[in-house]
Design a protein around this motif. Structure first.
Motif, PDB file in Angstrom:
ATOM      1  N   LEU A  15      37.676  67.912  60.536  1.00 24.26           N
ATOM      2  CA  LEU A  15      37.634  67.817  61.860  1.00 24.26           C
ATOM      3  C   LEU A  15      36.774  69.000  62.391  1.00 24.26           C
ATOM      4  O   LEU A  15      37.082  70.200  62.246  1.00 24.26           O
ATOM      5  CB  LEU A  15      39.250  68.328  62.175  1.00 24.26           C
ATOM      6  CG  LEU A  15      40.221  67.565  61.856  1.00 24.26           C
ATOM      7  CD1 LEU A  15      41.775  67.906  62.226  1.00 24.26           C
ATOM      8  CD2 LEU A  15      39.902  65.845  62.282  1.00 24.26           C
ATOM      9  N   SER A  47      51.730  59.128  56.386  1.00 20.84           N
ATOM     10  CA  SER A  47      51.555  59.033  54.618  1.00 20.84           C
ATOM     11  C   SER A  47      50.457  58.573  54.289  1.00 20.84           C
ATOM     12  O   SER A  47      49.881  58.592  53.345  1.00 20.84           O
ATOM     13  CB  SER A  47      52.859  58.540  54.072  1.00 20.84           C
ATOM     14  OG  SER A  47      52.890  57.021  54.510  1.00 20.84           O
ATOM     15  N   SER A  51      45.467  54.730  57.523  1.00 18.38           N
ATOM     16  CA  SER A  51      44.205  54.999  57.051  1.00 18.38           C
ATOM     17  C   SER A  51      43.750  53.963  55.886  1.00 18.38           C
ATOM     18  O   SER A  51      42.699  53.675  55.808  1.00 18.38           O
ATOM     19  CB  SER A  51      44.277  56.336  56.525  1.00 18.38           C
ATOM     20  OG  SER A  51      44.392  57.272  57.590  1.00 18.38           O
TER      21      SER A  51
HETATM   22  N1  LIG Z   1      40.770  59.340  62.865  1.00 21.01           N
HETATM   23  C1  LIG Z   1      41.427  60.637  62.260  1.00 21.01           C
HETATM   24  N2  LIG Z   1      40.739  61.749  62.175  1.00 21.01           N
HETATM   25  C2  LIG Z   1      41.657  62.813  61.740  1.00 21.01           C
HETATM   26  N3  LIG Z   1      42.743  62.679  61.068  1.00 21.01           N
HETATM   27  C3  LIG Z   1      43.259  61.413  60.993  1.00 21.01           C
HETATM   28  C4  LIG Z   1      42.729  60.250  61.373  1.00 21.01           C
HETATM   29  N4  LIG Z   1      43.257  59.051  61.344  1.00 21.01           N
HETATM   30  C5  LIG Z   1      44.382  59.583  60.628  1.00 21.01           C
HETATM   31  N5  LIG Z   1      44.152  60.782  60.445  1.00 21.01           N
HETATM   32  C6  LIG Z   1      45.294  61.606  59.591  1.00 21.01           C
HETATM   33  O1  LIG Z   1      45.526  61.167  58.389  1.00 21.01           O
HETATM   34  C7  LIG Z   1      46.711  61.562  57.923  1.00 21.01           C
HETATM   35  C8  LIG Z   1      47.441  59.783  57.587  1.00 21.01           C
HETATM   36  O2  LIG Z   1      47.328  58.902  58.897  1.00 21.01           O
HETATM   37  P1  LIG Z   1      47.795  57.605  59.024  1.00 21.01           P
HETATM   38  O3  LIG Z   1      47.590  57.271  60.320  1.00 21.01           O
HETATM   39  O4  LIG Z   1      47.065  56.908  58.028  1.00 21.01           O
HETATM   40  O5  LIG Z   1      49.300  57.516  58.635  1.00 21.01           O
HETATM   41  P2  LIG Z   1      50.553  56.492  58.847  1.00 21.01           P
HETATM   42  O6  LIG Z   1      51.022  56.413  57.563  1.00 21.01           O
HETATM   43  O7  LIG Z   1      49.759  55.141  59.147  1.00 21.01           O
HETATM   44  O8  LIG Z   1      51.345  57.011  60.046  1.00 21.01           O
HETATM   45  P3  LIG Z   1      52.297  56.138  61.047  1.00 21.01           P
HETATM   46  O9  LIG Z   1      53.366  55.305  60.242  1.00 21.01           O
HETATM   47  O10 LIG Z   1      52.654  57.316  61.973  1.00 21.01           O
HETATM   48  O11 LIG Z   1      51.302  55.061  61.674  1.00 21.01           O
HETATM   49  C9  LIG Z   1      47.487  61.993  59.100  1.00 21.01           C
HETATM   50  O12 LIG Z   1      47.497  63.379  58.642  1.00 21.01           O
HETATM   51  C10 LIG Z   1      46.444  61.671  60.330  1.00 21.01           C
HETATM   52  O13 LIG Z   1      46.839  62.839  61.136  1.00 21.01           O
END
Ligand SMILES: Nc1ncnc2c1ncn2[C@@H]1O[C@H](COP(=O)(O)OP(=O)(O)OP(=O)(O)O)[C@@H](O)[C@H]1O
Length: 236
Positions: A15, A47, A51
Motif C-alpha cells: 500500500l 481471509s 484474492s
Molecule cells: N486490491 C487490494 N489492495 C490492497 N489490499 C487488498 C486488495 N484486495 C484485497 N486486499 C486485502 O487482502 C485481504 C484479503 O481480502 P479478500 O478480498 O481476498 O478476502 P475475502 O475472503 O474474499 O473477503 P470477503 O468474504 O469479505 O469478500 C484483506 O485484508 C483485504 O483488505
C-alpha cells in the motif's frame, strides 16, 4: 487429470499510500483440482478468498508461486503466462463470475447473458433463444428480458450474472457467491445449473458462505484463514 495445481502461492499487497504497508493476503497456498471437480472456497471475510480467485483469473498477479492450468492445448503457469494468452483463455476456457453484475449501459438483459455465447454461436437468434430459456428457468419476469439490467433488483442482476457466466459452458468456472441474494427455489435452479456444467466436465471453484449451497454443490471445501489454507475437507 488435474486442471489446476497451485504451488506455494502468495500475494502481498504493497500500500504505497500508507508508507508501503504490506498486506499478506495469501501465504503458502498449495492445492490441486481435478477436472470436473467442484471446490467450495470458504473462510471469514478478509481471509483471502477473492484474492485467490483473482490470482487464478490473473486480475491480480501472484507475488510468488505457480498456478499450473491444464488448458485444451497443454499446461501453462498462469502467473507467468503472457497477457495475450490469458485473454485468449478468458475468451475460450476460463470464466470469472464476480458477486455483482458489472452493468453494461443500454444492453438488454438477454444480450448481456449472450455475451460469451455470441463468440461460439454465430446465429444470434439461436443464442438469444437459449438465453431466454435460461432466464425463464431462473424465473426472471419475461418483461425484463429486453430491459436494461441497470435498474434491476439485486436478485435479478445476480440471475443475469450467473446466466452469463454459465451459458457458454466454460471449461473452468470461478464463481463468487452465486446464490447469495436468491430465494430458495431460484437457489436450487442455480445449483442444478452448476451441477449440470460439472456433468459436462466443467471444473468449478466457488466462493460461498451459504451452507446449503456448499453442501449441495461441492466435492471438496478449502477453508482459508488469515490467507492460509486452514482445512481441506472432502465432502462425503
Ligand atoms: N486490491 C487490494 N489492495 C490492497 N489490499 C487488498 C486488495 N484486495 C484485497 N486486499 C486485502 O487482502 C485481504 C484479503 O481480502 P479478500 O478480498 O481476498 O478476502 P475475502 O475472503 O474474499 O473477503 P470477503 O468474504 O469479505 O469478500 C484483506 O485484508 C483485504 O483488505
Amino acid at each position: 487429470m488435474n486442471i489446476l495445481e497451485v504451488n506455494d502461492l502468495s500475494k502481498v499487497f504493497n500500500l504505497h499510500i500508507l508508507n508501503n504497508k504490506k498486506i499478506e493476503a495469501l501465504t503458502d497456498i498449495n492445492f490441486t483440482m481435478q477436472e470436473g471437480e467442484i471446490i467450495g472456497l470458504t473462510g471469514k471475510s478478509g481471509s483471502g478468498k477473492s484474492s485467490l480467485m483473482k490470482c487464478i483469473y490473473r486480475t491480480y498477479l501472484a507475488s510468488t508461486g505457480q498456478i499450473i492450468y491444464t488448458s485444451k492445448d497443454g499446461q501453462l503457469d498462469l502467473v507467468k503466462a503472457d497477457d495475450h494468452r490469458v485473454i485468449e483463455l478468458r475468451k475460450t476456457e476460463i470464466n470469472y463470475c464476480s458477486q455483482f453484475l458489472s452493468v453494461i449501459p443500454r444492453v438488454t438483459a438477454v444480450d448481456v447473458v449472450c455475451e460469451n455465447l455470441f463468440r461460439i454461436e454465430k446465429d444470434k437468434q439461436v443464442a438469444r433463444d437459449k438465453a431466454k430459456q435460461m432466464l425463464e428457468e431462473l424465473a426472471l419476469p419475461g418483461e425484463l428480458f429486453d430491459a436494461f439490467p441497470v435498474t434491476f433488483s439485486g436478485g435479478e442482476q445476480q440471475r443475469i450474472n450467473v446466466a452469463r457466466a454459465i451459458i457458454a459452458s466454460p471449461r473452468f468456472l470461478l464463481i463468487d457467491e452465486p446464490t447469495a441474494s436468491l430465494d430458495a427455489r431460484t437457489k436450487d435452479v442455480v445449483i442444478d445449473m452448476i451441477l449440470g456444467l460439472k456433468q459436462n466436465g466443467t471444473s468449478v471453484l466457488c466462493i460461498s458462505h451459504d451452507e446449503y449451497t456448499l453442501e449441495r454443490l461441492c466435492d471438496r471445501r478449502i477453508d482459508l484463514q488469515f490467507g492460509r489454507i486452514n482445512e481441506v475437507e472432502v465432502v462425503e
